[in-house]
Design a protein around this motif. Structure first.
Motif, PDB file in Angstrom:
ATOM      1  N   PRO A 112       8.954  -7.061  -9.297  1.00  0.00           N
ATOM      2  CA  PRO A 112       7.645  -7.039  -8.458  1.00  0.00           C
ATOM      3  C   PRO A 112       8.335  -6.924  -6.671  1.00  0.00           C
ATOM      4  O   PRO A 112       9.267  -7.841  -6.951  1.00  0.00           O
ATOM      5  N   ALA A 113       7.565  -7.006  -6.139  1.00  0.00           N
ATOM      6  CA  ALA A 113       7.349  -6.686  -5.034  1.00  0.00           C
ATOM      7  C   ALA A 113       6.395  -6.594  -4.181  1.00  0.00           C
ATOM      8  O   ALA A 113       5.137  -6.290  -4.318  1.00  0.00           O
ATOM      9  N   PRO A 114       6.429  -7.541  -2.742  1.00  0.00           N
ATOM     10  CA  PRO A 114       5.149  -7.060  -2.304  1.00  0.00           C
ATOM     11  C   PRO A 114       4.531  -5.786  -1.320  1.00  0.00           C
ATOM     12  O   PRO A 114       5.579  -4.703  -1.307  1.00  0.00           O
ATOM     13  N   TYR A 115       3.284  -5.720  -1.476  1.00  0.00           N
ATOM     14  CA  TYR A 115       2.585  -4.893  -1.230  1.00  0.00           C
ATOM     15  C   TYR A 115       1.768  -4.942  -0.187  1.00  0.00           C
ATOM     16  O   TYR A 115       1.099  -6.042  -0.442  1.00  0.00           O
TER      17      TYR A 115
ATOM     18  N   CYS B 114      -9.778   7.136  -5.732  1.00  0.00           N
ATOM     19  CA  CYS B 114      -8.946   6.767  -4.322  1.00  0.00           C
ATOM     20  C   CYS B 114      -7.660   7.726  -4.510  1.00  0.00           C
ATOM     21  O   CYS B 114      -7.386   7.338  -5.650  1.00  0.00           O
ATOM     22  N   MET B 115      -7.130   7.122  -3.319  1.00  0.00           N
ATOM     23  CA  MET B 115      -5.777   7.653  -2.856  1.00  0.00           C
ATOM     24  C   MET B 115      -4.901   6.443  -2.074  1.00  0.00           C
ATOM     25  O   MET B 115      -6.710   5.611  -1.061  1.00  0.00           O
ATOM     26  N   ASP B 116      -4.362   5.930  -2.154  1.00  0.00           N
ATOM     27  CA  ASP B 116      -3.634   4.685  -1.238  1.00  0.00           C
ATOM     28  C   ASP B 116      -2.148   5.223  -0.421  1.00  0.00           C
ATOM     29  O   ASP B 116      -1.370   6.172  -0.718  1.00  0.00           O
ATOM     30  N   LEU B 117      -2.321   4.873   0.826  1.00  0.00           N
ATOM     31  CA  LEU B 117      -1.112   4.898   1.416  1.00  0.00           C
ATOM     32  C   LEU B 117      -1.186   3.310   1.827  1.00  0.00           C
ATOM     33  O   LEU B 117      -1.636   2.319   2.195  1.00  0.00           O
ATOM     34  N   MET B 118       0.900   2.877   0.845  1.00  0.00           N
ATOM     35  CA  MET B 118       1.354   1.746   1.028  1.00  0.00           C
ATOM     36  C   MET B 118       3.364   1.731   1.147  1.00  0.00           C
ATOM     37  O   MET B 118       3.289   2.793   2.127  1.00  0.00           O
ATOM     38  N   TRP B 119       2.788   0.489   1.882  1.00  0.00           N
ATOM     39  CA  TRP B 119       4.216  -0.223   2.963  1.00  0.00           C
ATOM     40  C   TRP B 119       4.553  -1.264   2.115  1.00  0.00           C
ATOM     41  O   TRP B 119       3.785  -2.110   1.476  1.00  0.00           O
ATOM     42  N   SER B 120       5.918  -0.585   1.232  1.00  0.00           N
ATOM     43  CA  SER B 120       6.678  -1.546   0.401  1.00  0.00           C
ATOM     44  C   SER B 120       7.676  -1.607   1.022  1.00  0.00           C
ATOM     45  O   SER B 120       8.892  -0.617   0.807  1.00  0.00           O
ATOM     46  N   GLU B 121       8.678  -3.285   0.927  1.00  0.00           N
ATOM     47  CA  GLU B 121       9.872  -2.749   1.899  1.00  0.00           C
ATOM     48  C   GLU B 121      10.916  -2.211   2.463  1.00  0.00           C
ATOM     49  O   GLU B 121      11.673  -1.667   1.843  1.00  0.00           O
ATOM     50  N   GLY B 122       9.789  -1.789   3.722  1.00  0.00           N
ATOM     51  CA  GLY B 122      10.747  -0.779   4.769  1.00  0.00           C
ATOM     52  C   GLY B 122      10.234   0.785   3.597  1.00  0.00           C
ATOM     53  O   GLY B 122      10.372   1.770   4.212  1.00  0.00           O
ATOM     54  N   ARG B 123       9.267   1.147   2.760  1.00  0.00           N
ATOM     55  CA  ARG B 123       9.236   2.095   2.674  1.00  0.00           C
ATOM     56  C   ARG B 123       7.682   2.285   2.580  1.00  0.00           C
ATOM     57  O   ARG B 123       6.918   1.812   2.569  1.00  0.00           O
TER      58      ARG B 123
ATOM     59  N   ASP C 159       2.059  -8.756  11.245  1.00  0.00           N
ATOM     60  CA  ASP C 159       0.725  -8.503  10.787  1.00  0.00           C
ATOM     61  C   ASP C 159       1.285  -6.992   9.724  1.00  0.00           C
ATOM     62  O   ASP C 159       0.691  -6.012  10.029  1.00  0.00           O
ATOM     63  N   PRO C 160       2.256  -6.718   8.883  1.00  0.00           N
ATOM     64  CA  PRO C 160       1.823  -5.404   8.605  1.00  0.00           C
ATOM     65  C   PRO C 160       1.119  -4.426   8.054  1.00  0.00           C
ATOM     66  O   PRO C 160       0.762  -3.703   7.546  1.00  0.00           O
ATOM     67  N   ALA C 161       0.070  -5.276   7.145  1.00  0.00           N
ATOM     68  CA  ALA C 161      -1.194  -4.690   6.369  1.00  0.00           C
ATOM     69  C   ALA C 161      -1.865  -3.964   8.117  1.00  0.00           C
ATOM     70  O   ALA C 161      -2.662  -2.525   7.923  1.00  0.00           O
ATOM     71  N   ARG C 162      -2.585  -4.616   9.203  1.00  0.00           N
ATOM     72  CA  ARG C 162      -2.626  -4.522  10.289  1.00  0.00           C
ATOM     73  C   ARG C 162      -2.443  -3.292  10.835  1.00  0.00           C
ATOM     74  O   ARG C 162      -2.772  -2.271  11.484  1.00  0.00           O
TER      75      ARG C 162
END
Length: 231
Positions: free
Chosen positions: A58-61, A32-41, A110-113
């Motif tokens: 460590p950081a939330p993703y 798979c490939m992922d699109l991720m968001w973490s700390e503004g990126r 809700d950043p995930a949504r």
């Protein structure tokens, strides 16, 4: 703490991962490939051929993991260009637009949504997934031989390899190996003994399973299962 659930995008999952103090787990190859968001990126995780450890502190993703072979059409870049890489989305899309997307996700309750909505909007404007690729993933995921699958699809070995590079980042034999690893891990995590796991996942024997897990995951199967259970 890691959690995932089915996305509204067919075959995709939405996931979150927040530091729990238990130590980072390796990210394993899964096709798979992922699109991720973490700390503004906004970050794209390309297809892996080996285990990788998260870089930095460590950081939330939050992330969207696309069904194998579907991300290149959404991202506008062939998968092999991102193999074993993590890149900023701004390196692939216009930087101004990516900054606006990142700000919108950061401001969402809700950043995930919000990230999933971004992926859904992009998918609506992209070409639909090639059904041939879905058939390939399903066949190899079920343990079908690469040669027999190519014949079923009416493709030569060279044609299949070329399409696989663009869609998955590597050839069909590597994809088959990665999907076999995932089958084995699912069996082992359900409590199936290693010898039975090897047979049912399609390995020649238990030693073959052990070698493959060590090469792809970077550690023995037992340690991987133990760390997964702790995580």
């Amino acid at each position: 703490m890691y959690a995932e659930w089915a996305s509204r995008m067919p075959g995709a999952v939405v996931w979150t991962n927040r530091p729990s103090g238990g130590g980072a787990l390796p990210v394993l190859p899964d096709g798979c490939m992922d699109l991720m968001w973490s700390e503004g990126r906004l970050i794209v995780a390309g297809p892996d051929t080996r285990a990788s450890m998260p870089a930095g502190p460590p950081a939330p993703y939050v992330g969207v993991r696309f069904f194998p072979g579907t991300a290149p059409a959404l991202l506008g870049v062939p998968a092999h260009a991102l193999r074993d890489r993590r890149v900023d989305l701004a390196d692939l899309w216009p930087a101004d637009g990516v900054r606006r997307l990142a700000a919108r996700i950061a401001a969402a309750g809700d950043p995930a949504r919000a990230l999933e909505e971004t992926a859904l909007r992009r998918a609506a404007d992209a070409e639909p997934p090639d059904p041939l690729l879905r058939h390939l993933v399903d066949a190899l995921g079920a343990g079908r031989p690469v040669g027999a699958t190519a014949d079923e699809l009416g493709l030569s070995a060279r044609q299949l390899h070329r399409r696989s590079l663009a869609a998955f980042g590597y050839g069909p034999k590597t994809l088959a190996r990665v999907l076999r690893l995932q089958r084995a891990l699912a069996l082992a995590r359900s409590g199936i003994p290693s010898a039975q796991t090897a047979t049912r996942a399609g390995y020649a024997d238990q030693a073959h399973l052990a070698r493959d897990v060590r090469e792809l995951a970077g550690m023995p199967l037992g340690e991987l299962l133990r760390r997964s259970a702790l995580g």
